[in-house]
Motif scaffolding. Structure first.
Motif, PDB file in Angstrom:
ATOM      1  N   GLU A  88     -28.782   7.542   3.013  1.00  0.00           N
ATOM      2  CA  GLU A  88     -29.656   7.331   1.810  1.00  0.00           C
ATOM      3  C   GLU A  88     -30.083   5.884   1.787  1.00  0.00           C
ATOM      4  OE1 GLU A  88     -30.846   9.607  -0.239  1.00  0.00           O
ATOM      5  OE2 GLU A  88     -29.836  10.982   0.640  1.00  0.00           O
ATOM      6  N   SER A  89     -31.150   5.510   1.502  1.00  0.00           N
ATOM      7  CA  SER A  89     -31.918   4.370   1.450  1.00  0.00           C
ATOM      8  C   SER A  89     -31.297   3.568   0.478  1.00  0.00           C
ATOM      9  CB  SER A  89     -33.387   4.473   1.166  1.00  0.00           C
ATOM     10  OG  SER A  89     -33.822   3.135   1.297  1.00  0.00           O
ATOM     11  N   GLY A  90     -31.252   2.065   0.438  1.00  0.00           N
ATOM     12  CA  GLY A  90     -30.752   1.328  -0.415  1.00  0.00           C
ATOM     13  C   GLY A  90     -29.131   1.346  -0.314  1.00  0.00           C
ATOM     14  N   LEU A  91     -28.551   0.895  -1.457  1.00  0.00           N
ATOM     15  CA  LEU A  91     -27.142   0.766  -1.771  1.00  0.00           C
ATOM     16  C   LEU A  91     -26.384   2.284  -1.862  1.00  0.00           C
ATOM     17  CD1 LEU A  91     -26.619  -2.209  -4.371  1.00  0.00           C
ATOM     18  CD2 LEU A  91     -25.822  -1.805  -2.057  1.00  0.00           C
ATOM     19  N   GLU A  92     -27.220   3.274  -2.068  1.00  0.00           N
ATOM     20  CA  GLU A  92     -26.674   4.541  -1.889  1.00  0.00           C
ATOM     21  C   GLU A  92     -26.271   5.065  -0.777  1.00  0.00           C
ATOM     22  OE1 GLU A  92     -29.554   3.710  -3.473  1.00  0.00           O
ATOM     23  OE2 GLU A  92     -29.010   3.655  -5.487  1.00  0.00           O
ATOM     24  N   CYS A  93     -26.475   4.292   0.329  1.00  0.00           N
ATOM     25  CA  CYS A  93     -25.966   4.640   1.577  1.00  0.00           C
ATOM     26  C   CYS A  93     -24.424   4.453   1.652  1.00  0.00           C
ATOM     27  CB  CYS A  93     -26.409   3.529   2.730  1.00  0.00           C
ATOM     28  SG  CYS A  93     -25.877   1.942   2.520  1.00  0.00           S
ATOM     29  N   GLY A  94     -23.775   3.619   0.865  1.00  0.00           N
ATOM     30  CA  GLY A  94     -22.222   3.685   0.846  1.00  0.00           C
ATOM     31  C   GLY A  94     -21.818   3.050   2.173  1.00  0.00           C
ATOM     32  N   CYS A  95     -22.468   2.400   2.721  1.00  0.00           N
ATOM     33  CA  CYS A  95     -21.916   1.746   3.829  1.00  0.00           C
ATOM     34  C   CYS A  95     -21.393   0.290   3.881  1.00  0.00           C
ATOM     35  CB  CYS A  95     -22.907   1.702   5.005  1.00  0.00           C
ATOM     36  SG  CYS A  95     -23.622   3.489   5.671  1.00  0.00           S
ATOM     37  N   VAL A  96     -20.699  -0.177   4.913  1.00  0.00           N
ATOM     38  CA  VAL A  96     -20.259  -1.350   5.006  1.00  0.00           C
ATOM     39  C   VAL A  96     -20.330  -2.069   6.298  1.00  0.00           C
ATOM     40  CG1 VAL A  96     -18.523  -1.352   3.301  1.00  0.00           C
ATOM     41  CG2 VAL A  96     -17.867  -0.735   5.677  1.00  0.00           C
ATOM     42  N   CYS A  97     -20.477  -3.457   6.663  1.00  0.00           N
ATOM     43  CA  CYS A  97     -20.402  -3.831   8.162  1.00  0.00           C
ATOM     44  C   CYS A  97     -19.333  -3.597   8.824  1.00  0.00           C
ATOM     45  CB  CYS A  97     -20.802  -5.404   7.791  1.00  0.00           C
ATOM     46  SG  CYS A  97     -20.965  -6.439   9.188  1.00  0.00           S
ATOM     47  N   ALA A  98     -19.514  -3.386  10.095  1.00  0.00           N
ATOM     48  CA  ALA A  98     -18.269  -3.108  11.007  1.00  0.00           C
ATOM     49  C   ALA A  98     -17.820  -4.550  11.201  1.00  0.00           C
ATOM     50  CB  ALA A  98     -18.881  -2.593  12.041  1.00  0.00           C
ATOM     51  N   GLY A  99     -18.224  -5.464  11.163  1.00  0.00           N
ATOM     52  CA  GLY A  99     -17.615  -6.915  11.384  1.00  0.00           C
ATOM     53  C   GLY A  99     -17.023  -7.484  10.308  1.00  0.00           C
ATOM     54  N   CYS A 100     -17.629  -7.678   8.997  1.00  0.00           N
ATOM     55  CA  CYS A 100     -17.119  -8.292   7.982  1.00  0.00           C
ATOM     56  C   CYS A 100     -16.694  -7.535   6.769  1.00  0.00           C
ATOM     57  CB  CYS A 100     -17.917  -9.397   7.359  1.00  0.00           C
ATOM     58  SG  CYS A 100     -19.313  -8.755   6.542  1.00  0.00           S
ATOM     59  N   GLY A 101     -17.224  -6.207   6.668  1.00  0.00           N
ATOM     60  CA  GLY A 101     -16.714  -5.377   5.642  1.00  0.00           C
ATOM     61  C   GLY A 101     -17.658  -5.503   4.334  1.00  0.00           C
ATOM     62  N   THR A 102     -18.840  -6.375   4.268  1.00  0.00           N
ATOM     63  CA  THR A 102     -19.454  -6.345   3.319  1.00  0.00           C
ATOM     64  C   THR A 102     -20.296  -5.123   3.199  1.00  0.00           C
ATOM     65  OG1 THR A 102     -19.385  -8.901   3.655  1.00  0.00           O
ATOM     66  CG2 THR A 102     -21.159  -7.796   2.287  1.00  0.00           C
ATOM     67  N   LYS A 103     -20.532  -5.028   1.971  1.00  0.00           N
ATOM     68  CA  LYS A 103     -21.533  -3.922   1.455  1.00  0.00           C
ATOM     69  C   LYS A 103     -22.961  -3.845   2.219  1.00  0.00           C
ATOM     70  CE  LYS A 103     -19.711  -2.202  -2.949  1.00  0.00           C
ATOM     71  NZ  LYS A 103     -20.266  -1.864  -4.149  1.00  0.00           N
ATOM     72  N   MET A 104     -23.398  -2.719   2.634  1.00  0.00           N
ATOM     73  CA  MET A 104     -24.773  -2.809   3.315  1.00  0.00           C
ATOM     74  C   MET A 104     -25.838  -2.213   2.702  1.00  0.00           C
ATOM     75  SD  MET A 104     -24.092  -4.628   6.030  1.00  0.00           S
ATOM     76  CE  MET A 104     -24.874  -4.027   7.855  1.00  0.00           C
ATOM     77  N   VAL A 105     -27.102  -2.620   2.647  1.00  0.00           N
ATOM     78  CA  VAL A 105     -28.286  -1.872   2.157  1.00  0.00           C
ATOM     79  C   VAL A 105     -28.873  -1.309   3.284  1.00  0.00           C
ATOM     80  CG1 VAL A 105     -30.220  -2.303   0.750  1.00  0.00           C
ATOM     81  CG2 VAL A 105     -28.264  -3.827   0.438  1.00  0.00           C
ATOM     82  N   ALA A 106     -29.144  -0.136   3.240  1.00  0.00           N
ATOM     83  CA  ALA A 106     -30.034   0.719   4.294  1.00  0.00           C
ATOM     84  C   ALA A 106     -31.387   0.335   3.720  1.00  0.00           C
ATOM     85  CB  ALA A 106     -29.679   2.136   4.177  1.00  0.00           C
ATOM     86  N   LYS A 107     -32.367  -0.567   4.828  1.00  0.00           N
ATOM     87  CA  LYS A 107     -33.517  -0.525   4.519  1.00  0.00           C
ATOM     88  C   LYS A 107     -34.358   0.190   5.363  1.00  0.00           C
ATOM     89  CE  LYS A 107     -33.229  -5.252   3.138  1.00  0.00           C
ATOM     90  NZ  LYS A 107     -33.899  -6.727   3.109  1.00  0.00           N
ATOM     91  N   LYS A 108     -35.130   1.217   4.644  1.00  0.00           N
ATOM     92  CA  LYS A 108     -35.796   2.231   5.312  1.00  0.00           C
ATOM     93  C   LYS A 108     -37.053   2.153   4.833  1.00  0.00           C
ATOM     94  CE  LYS A 108     -33.461   5.845   5.985  1.00  0.00           C
ATOM     95  NZ  LYS A 108     -32.369   7.198   6.062  1.00  0.00           N
ATOM     96  N   GLY A 109     -37.848   1.102   4.924  1.00  0.00           N
ATOM     97  CA  GLY A 109     -39.563   0.957   4.414  1.00  0.00           C
ATOM     98  C   GLY A 109     -40.333   1.523   5.300  1.00  0.00           C
ATOM     99  N   GLN A 110     -41.719   1.174   4.770  1.00  0.00           N
ATOM    100  CA  GLN A 110     -42.785   1.797   5.846  1.00  0.00           C
ATOM    101  C   GLN A 110     -43.131   0.678   6.817  1.00  0.00           C
ATOM    102  OE1 GLN A 110     -44.178   5.045   5.384  1.00  0.00           O
ATOM    103  NE2 GLN A 110     -42.350   5.225   3.983  1.00  0.00           N
ATOM    104  N   ILE A 111     -42.969  -0.488   6.850  1.00  0.00           N
ATOM    105  CA  ILE A 111     -43.581  -1.365   7.729  1.00  0.00           C
ATOM    106  C   ILE A 111     -42.539  -1.817   9.016  1.00  0.00           C
ATOM    107  CG2 ILE A 111     -44.396  -3.890   7.855  1.00  0.00           C
ATOM    108  CD1 ILE A 111     -45.150  -3.611   5.023  1.00  0.00           C
TER     109      ILE A 111
END
Length: 198
Positions: free
Chosen positions: A41-64
């Motif tokens: 899902e887009s945004g924080l709803e993705c529920g993902c973390v960085c494979a390197g540092c473990g920080t929460k990730m934001v899924a950026k799925k815009g139009q540009i």
């Protein structure tokens, strides 16, 4: 495979390709599984973390801009490198056959030197472990026979085998393949099922 276990060698394998920008992080960890940006899902709803540092990730799925992951309120210089490193390491849990390129060692003064033609490594009857601790060192990937390491595989992106690890590998007489992925880029949309070809 015999030559790898009877005499210590380190093989360095290089991929020659252009590299993407550091911001082109298209994979992140979701519930411990490497997941492509298109599968969340887009945004924080993705529920993902960085494979390197473990920080929460934001899924950026815009139009540009192209869809990608970005860190939430943090900076991580090695997110792209960590993603590539993680993909490569984990792929060896599935890869059971892969080729080593032709290798020529001309350091010897004789006319022949050491020569190996292209070699197919068959790991079907071996156990594979990722992040394998062996005494003072940790191998990215370890190939085991009856619980004992017979080959280490190192994925080199920015950190290559240093003098300490090289000394220990020689001391333990464990062969090692170092795969240089520093000039490689991830341009596929989905994690390839056949990472050996990649």
């Amino acid at each position: 495979f015999i030559f790898l276990t009877t005499e210590f060698r380190i093989f360095r394998v290089k991929f020659n390709a252009m590299r993407l920008e550091e911001t082109d992080v298209v994979f992140a960890l979701k519930d411990g599984v490497l997941t492509h940006i298109s599968s969340v899902e887009s945004g924080l709803e993705c529920g993902c973390v960085c494979a390197g540092c473990g920080t929460k990730m934001v899924a950026k799925k815009g139009q540009i801009k192209a869809h990608h992951f970005a860190h939430l309120n943090a900076e991580c210089e090695h997110a792209y490198e960590s993603m590539v490193h993680y993909i490569c390491k984990m792929s060896f849990l599935e890869i059971r056959k892969f080729k080593l390129p032709r290798y020529i060692d001309n350091r010897h003064k004789d006319n022949y030197g050491f020569y190996l033609d292209e070699l197919l490594l068959n790991l079907e009857n071996f156990d594979i472990e990722v992040e394998y601790k062996y005494n003072e060192i940790i191998a990215d990937v370890a190939v085991l026979r009856n619980g004992d390491p017979v080959l280490f595989i190192e994925i080199a992106n920015t950190h290559f085998i240093d003098e300490f690890k090289l000394k220990k590998l020689k001391q333990y007489k464990i062969s090692c393949i170092e795969i240089d992925v520093s000039r490689f880029h991830v341009e596929f949309e989905y994690l390839p099922s056949n990472m050996a070809n990649w």
